[in-house]
Design a protein around this motif. Structure first.
Motif, PDB file in Angstrom:
ATOM      1  N   THR A 175       9.736  -2.833   6.052  1.00  0.00           N
ATOM      2  CA  THR A 175       9.337  -3.795   5.318  1.00  0.00           C
ATOM      3  C   THR A 175       9.897  -4.528   4.099  1.00  0.00           C
ATOM      4  OG1 THR A 175       7.127  -2.755   6.640  1.00  0.00           O
ATOM      5  CG2 THR A 175       6.400  -4.738   4.716  1.00  0.00           C
ATOM      6  N   THR A 206       9.654   3.966   5.893  1.00  0.00           N
ATOM      7  CA  THR A 206      10.591   3.587   6.293  1.00  0.00           C
ATOM      8  C   THR A 206      11.569   2.953   5.298  1.00  0.00           C
ATOM      9  OG1 THR A 206      10.772   2.038   7.750  1.00  0.00           O
ATOM     10  CG2 THR A 206      10.705   4.160   8.073  1.00  0.00           C
ATOM     11  N   ASP A 224       1.025  -1.129   0.321  1.00  0.00           N
ATOM     12  CA  ASP A 224       0.110   0.133  -0.008  1.00  0.00           C
ATOM     13  C   ASP A 224       0.976   1.378  -0.262  1.00  0.00           C
ATOM     14  OD1 ASP A 224       0.915  -0.577   2.246  1.00  0.00           O
ATOM     15  OD2 ASP A 224      -0.444  -0.290   3.743  1.00  0.00           O
ATOM     16  N   ILE A 253      -1.178   9.500   6.407  1.00  0.00           N
ATOM     17  CA  ILE A 253      -2.847   9.350   5.598  1.00  0.00           C
ATOM     18  C   ILE A 253      -3.253   8.181   6.180  1.00  0.00           C
ATOM     19  CG2 ILE A 253      -2.277  10.224   3.291  1.00  0.00           C
ATOM     20  CD1 ILE A 253      -0.995   7.815   1.691  1.00  0.00           C
TER      21      ILE A 253
END
Ligand code: IMP
Ligand code: MG
Length: 187
Positions: free
Chosen positions: A118, A115, A111, A164
């Motif tokens: 992941t 940073t 999505d 967001i």
């Protein structure tokens, strides 16, 4: 207690204790998704790629993306978690077993890349799996924050470093079902 209200005039919503302002319309998002899908079709037409959606955030994006990917493909999911509230913990946890991707063309679908922690974790795991090729596709990227070397091959939109919600993205579990994107309102 969780309160969600929508004030149509100001296009503001509240999730838990925070207020968010309308940022991207559903139409703007769909246009971006269709462009990404067209680019992916051009590159993967005859390759039967495996799309790996990163849960939970990518579920809505991946669903729309694949409806415009009109060529053979397969879909798998991994589940990762790194955010608490509106900040990254820096520690990425895997919560779902990894699919078998040996000798396949893999496209990881995120999505948002913030940073990049992941992505780094996924990249390590995938490089140990003997994939035929590996690409990353993210609907959003926060370039001011992203400081990793991994190339994100397909980026829908670069956005400022503001939190967001909507279209799969949440604040403490809420907001994923909104068809638009909202940006955190500074107080
Ligand atoms: P990263 O590991 O810091 O790149 O962030 C990875 C995950 O954190 C994303 O896939 C999202 O699920 C979540 N995340 C990052 N930024 C935001 C945001 O602005 N809103 C909601 N979730 C976010
Ligand atoms: Mg995510």
């Amino acid at each position: 207690m969780c309160i969600t209200y929508i004030c149509t005039f100001f296009q503001m919503i509240q999730l838990h204790d925070l207020h968010f302002q309308a940022y991207l319309s559903s139409e703007e998002i769909q246009e971006t998704v269709e462009t990404l899908a067209a680019n992916l079709v051009a590159d993967y037409q005859d390759k039967n790629p495996i799309f790996i959606g990163v849960l939970n955030g990518a579920f809505m994006f991946l669903s729309d993306l694949l409806q415009h990917f009109n060529a053979d493909c397969e879909v798998e999911f991994v589940k990762m978690k790194s955010y608490t509230g509106t900040t990254s913990t820096g520690e990425v946890k895997i919560q779902l077993d990894f699919p078998d991707v040996t000798n396949r063309h893999v496209i990881v679908v995120e999505d948002i890349v913030d940073t990049g922690n992941t992505l780094v974790k996924l990249d390590e795991l995938l490089h140990a799996k003997n994939v035929k090729s590996l690409a990353y596709c993210s609907l959003f990227l926060k370039p001011e924050v992203y400081n990793k070397d991994i190339e994100i091959n397909y980026v829908g939109m670069a956005i400022p470093n503001k939190f967001i919600v909507g279209y799969g993205l949440d604040y403490e579990g809420l907001g994923r079902n909104l068809p638009e994107i909202y940006q955190l309102k500074e107080v």
